[in-house]
Design a protein around this motif. Structure first.
Motif, PDB file in Angstrom:
ATOM      1  N   ASP A 476      33.239  45.131  35.670  1.00  0.00           N
ATOM      2  CA  ASP A 476      33.914  44.966  36.963  1.00  0.00           C
ATOM      3  C   ASP A 476      33.729  43.527  37.418  1.00  0.00           C
ATOM      4  O   ASP A 476      32.608  43.070  37.644  1.00  0.00           O
ATOM      5  N   ILE A 477      34.841  42.797  37.541  1.00  0.00           N
ATOM      6  CA  ILE A 477      34.769  41.397  37.965  1.00  0.00           C
ATOM      7  C   ILE A 477      35.148  41.227  39.424  1.00  0.00           C
ATOM      8  O   ILE A 477      35.337  40.101  39.896  1.00  0.00           O
ATOM      9  N   GLY A 478      35.237  42.349  40.183  1.00  0.00           N
ATOM     10  CA  GLY A 478      35.430  42.266  41.636  1.00  0.00           C
ATOM     11  C   GLY A 478      36.855  42.162  42.106  1.00  0.00           C
ATOM     12  O   GLY A 478      37.107  41.611  43.191  1.00  0.00           O
ATOM     13  N   ILE A 479      37.815  42.679  41.359  1.00  0.00           N
ATOM     14  CA  ILE A 479      39.225  42.652  41.804  1.00  0.00           C
ATOM     15  C   ILE A 479      39.429  43.787  42.790  1.00  0.00           C
ATOM     16  O   ILE A 479      39.159  44.954  42.466  1.00  0.00           O
ATOM     17  N   PRO A 480      39.930  43.521  44.017  1.00  0.00           N
ATOM     18  CA  PRO A 480      40.129  44.582  45.009  1.00  0.00           C
ATOM     19  C   PRO A 480      41.224  45.564  44.580  1.00  0.00           C
ATOM     20  O   PRO A 480      42.091  45.268  43.758  1.00  0.00           O
ATOM     21  N   GLN A 481      41.185  46.755  45.181  1.00  0.00           N
ATOM     22  CA  GLN A 481      42.121  47.813  44.801  1.00  0.00           C
ATOM     23  C   GLN A 481      43.559  47.447  45.177  1.00  0.00           C
ATOM     24  O   GLN A 481      44.501  47.742  44.429  1.00  0.00           O
ATOM     25  N   LYS A 482      43.742  46.780  46.303  1.00  0.00           N
ATOM     26  CA  LYS A 482      45.114  46.441  46.718  1.00  0.00           C
ATOM     27  C   LYS A 482      45.723  45.360  45.842  1.00  0.00           C
ATOM     28  O   LYS A 482      46.957  45.233  45.769  1.00  0.00           O
ATOM     29  N   VAL A 483      44.887  44.576  45.181  1.00  0.00           N
ATOM     30  CA  VAL A 483      45.426  43.604  44.231  1.00  0.00           C
ATOM     31  C   VAL A 483      46.021  44.328  43.028  1.00  0.00           C
ATOM     32  O   VAL A 483      47.085  43.947  42.510  1.00  0.00           O
ATOM     33  N   PHE A 484      45.371  45.401  42.602  1.00  0.00           N
ATOM     34  CA  PHE A 484      45.952  46.218  41.533  1.00  0.00           C
ATOM     35  C   PHE A 484      47.283  46.820  41.976  1.00  0.00           C
ATOM     36  O   PHE A 484      48.264  46.847  41.209  1.00  0.00           O
ATOM     37  N   GLN A 485      47.320  47.318  43.211  1.00  0.00           N
ATOM     38  CA  GLN A 485      48.573  47.911  43.703  1.00  0.00           C
ATOM     39  C   GLN A 485      49.685  46.875  43.813  1.00  0.00           C
ATOM     40  O   GLN A 485      50.862  47.193  43.628  1.00  0.00           O
ATOM     41  N   GLU A 486      49.332  45.649  44.076  1.00  0.00           N
ATOM     42  CA  GLU A 486      50.344  44.592  44.219  1.00  0.00           C
ATOM     43  C   GLU A 486      51.046  44.295  42.895  1.00  0.00           C
ATOM     44  O   GLU A 486      52.225  43.912  42.891  1.00  0.00           O
ATOM     45  N   VAL A 487      50.357  44.479  41.801  1.00  0.00           N
ATOM     46  CA  VAL A 487      50.989  44.255  40.486  1.00  0.00           C
ATOM     47  C   VAL A 487      51.510  45.556  39.895  1.00  0.00           C
ATOM     48  O   VAL A 487      51.910  45.588  38.716  1.00  0.00           O
ATOM     49  N   GLY A 488      51.517  46.648  40.700  1.00  0.00           N
ATOM     50  CA  GLY A 488      52.103  47.914  40.242  1.00  0.00           C
ATOM     51  C   GLY A 488      51.143  48.844  39.528  1.00  0.00           C
ATOM     52  O   GLY A 488      51.593  49.746  38.812  1.00  0.00           O
TER      53      GLY A 488
END
Length: 506
Positions: A476-488
């Motif tokens: 886990d490198i600390g990417i937030p959950q909404k960043v994942f949602q932003e790329v689909g």
């Protein structure tokens, strides 16, 4: 009358000065008040002389241990106490009302009794009083009780015994008849004849077969149905077994596919808990890192997180607390860190800095280039403040096998580096060193890798790695959950309480 006791085995207590003697009566002189014992024993030790004579004044107590021959119907006029020692102390008996003989439980007298059977119990013997003596029951009981109490005896059940016992007094040996014809009082409860015990073993299987388990459970189930009670299980139903970390309460159904990517994944992995982790393409992974950097997860932060997670995994592979403790200073592990002149190499340098801070000997290989990336330059400045060693030539790498090789040579974009002489020399050294290899963020399977890895560490989400990547781990490198949602990507963290988890191929 004195001749009636000849041949009897007696025990004579002469006090503390002379001790206790046992032997067979050989002579009794009523005139001189003496008694002689043949083959005597003194305090349990056989005497050297064949015969010992005692005066009445030296005798403290006298006990008759055995009377020779069966008792016959001879009369006696006196009943005496066995522990008096001086003969002549008797009692008178009155007539019996019913005219029948009476048996009393009391110690044997020192004068010849009437009808004395041979018994195994010495303390209590039966004395038969003939009807000719016409002794009344009440008068006899009162006289005997007064006589024994005056001599210091006390009543126990239906017998009399001395209230004090001399320390040297010898307990008489019990003798009984053979073949179980007569048993002593002590053996009434546990004195069964050995011949009566059956020789055959108990048939456990035969008796167990008599128990119809199915019928019993059916009867219990029928009773519970009629009474309305809930059955706790039948023989055909096995209760559910739970692990120590499972919840026995009913909860919502577990959703194992909690990560959904926009396109079909070429390869899927699963965690130890069964959660499905799909792989993503290199383009989607690159876009994810770019969006995260735009929101503040800069390259420096990503390098630091990657270095921490990779160093934690490397420390576990090196032995963890069993290897890295103050008692094993002489076993300091050695790690060869192979880095290229790109971002992947900067991630490896960050990992080497953390490992060096944990007392691991680091040998960093980085080829010489005229111009380095800024991220590499910054990481090198920090690494130079540690105890780690930096080399730029393959000749400076150790000839002996190291504990671990960390591979950060390969890059997704700069494939031309594989044709460089330094790259081929480092690959040959790593393959010949025979040390296990950990690859950090290796390229996808379409691109050939020069070094076969035993473990590979993926960042955020895994790429479709091939077989040469070895066992895949995810950090886990600390990417937030909404960043994942932003790329689909519909994302829910599979890490739980950890930062590095193993992945298994499905």
């Amino acid at each position: 009358m004195a001749t009636d006791w000849l041949g009897s085995i007696v025990s004579i207590n002469c006090g503390e000065s002379l001790g206790v003697f046992q032997g067979r009566v050989s002579a009794v002189d009523q005139v001189s008040q003496t008694i002689s014992l043949t083959r005597p024993f003194h305090n349990g030790v056989k005497c050297l002389v064949p015969e010992v004579t005692f005066r009445a004044g030296d005798i403290t107590e006298l006990k008759i241990l055995e009377i020779p021959g069966p008792g016959d119907s001879r009369q006696c006029g006196d009943l005496q106490q066995t522990e008096v020692g001086i003969p002549g102390v008797g009692c008178q008996v009155g007539p019996s009302q019913n005219g029948t003989g009476k048996v009393l439980k009391k110690p044997i007298s020192s004068s010849a009794p009437q009808n004395i059977p041979r018994r195994t119990d010495v303390k209590n013997q039966d004395i038969t009083i003939s009807p000719q003596q016409q002794c009344s029951k009440s008068y006899m009981d009162r006289h005997v009780e007064t006589l024994f109490q005056s001599k210091g005896f006390r009543r126990r059940h239906n017998s009399w015994s001395s209230s004090s016992r001399h320390p040297n007094q010898v307990t008489p040996k019990k003798s009984g008849l053979k073949n179980g014809q007569m048993k002593s009082k002590d053996d009434e409860c546990f004195g069964d004849d050995i011949d009566e015990i059956p020789d055959t073993d108990f048939d456990f299987e035969g008796n167990l077969a008599l128990f119809d388990k199915a019928a019993v459970f059916e009867e219990i189930e029928t009773y519970e149905r009629r009474s309305g009670t809930r059955s706790r299980g039948t023989p055909n139903e096995k209760p559910a077994r739970y692990r120590h970390d499972e919840n026995i309460l009913e909860s919502e159904p577990i959703v194992y596919r909690r990560i959904v990517v926009p396109q079909n994944a070429n390869k899927e992995f699963c965690t130890d808990s069964g959660l499905v982790v799909p792989s993503v393409s290199y383009e989607l992974h690159k876009k994810l890192l770019s969006v995260a950097e735009k929101h503040g997860l800069t390259l420096e932060r990503r390098l630091e997180m990657t270095g921490v997670c990779a160093s934690q995994m490397a420390l576990s592979l090196l032995g963890g607390p069993n290897r890295l403790n103050p008692k094993n200073v002489h076993q300091r592990p050695t790690v060869a860190l192979l880095c290229g002149p790109h971002v992947k190499g900067a991630q490896g340098i960050s990992c080497g800095r953390h490992l060096s801070n944990h007392d691991v000997h680091i040998i960093l290989f980085l080829p010489n280039f005229v111009k380095m990336l800024e991220s590499i330059t910054n990481e090198l400045n920090l690494f130079s403040k540690t105890q780690g060693q930096q080399v730029s030539s393959v000749r400076d790498l150790p000839d002996t096998p190291v504990d671990l090789v960390i591979n950060c040579l390969d890059c997704h974009e700069n494939a031309f580096l594989r044709d460089q002489p330094w790259y081929k020399a480092v690959v040959d050294w790593a393959n010949q060193n025979r040390a296990p290899v950990l690859s950090i963020d290796p390229p996808i399977n379409e691109m050939e890798q020069g070094i076969d890895a035993k473990w590979s560490l993926a960042l955020g989400l895994p790429l479709p790695l091939g077989e040469r990547a070895g066992r895949v781990y995810l950090c886990d490198i600390g990417i937030p959950q909404k960043v994942f949602q932003e790329v689909g990507i519909n994302y829910h963290s599979p890490f739980g309480c950890k930062f590095v988890i193993p992945l298994h191929s499905t």
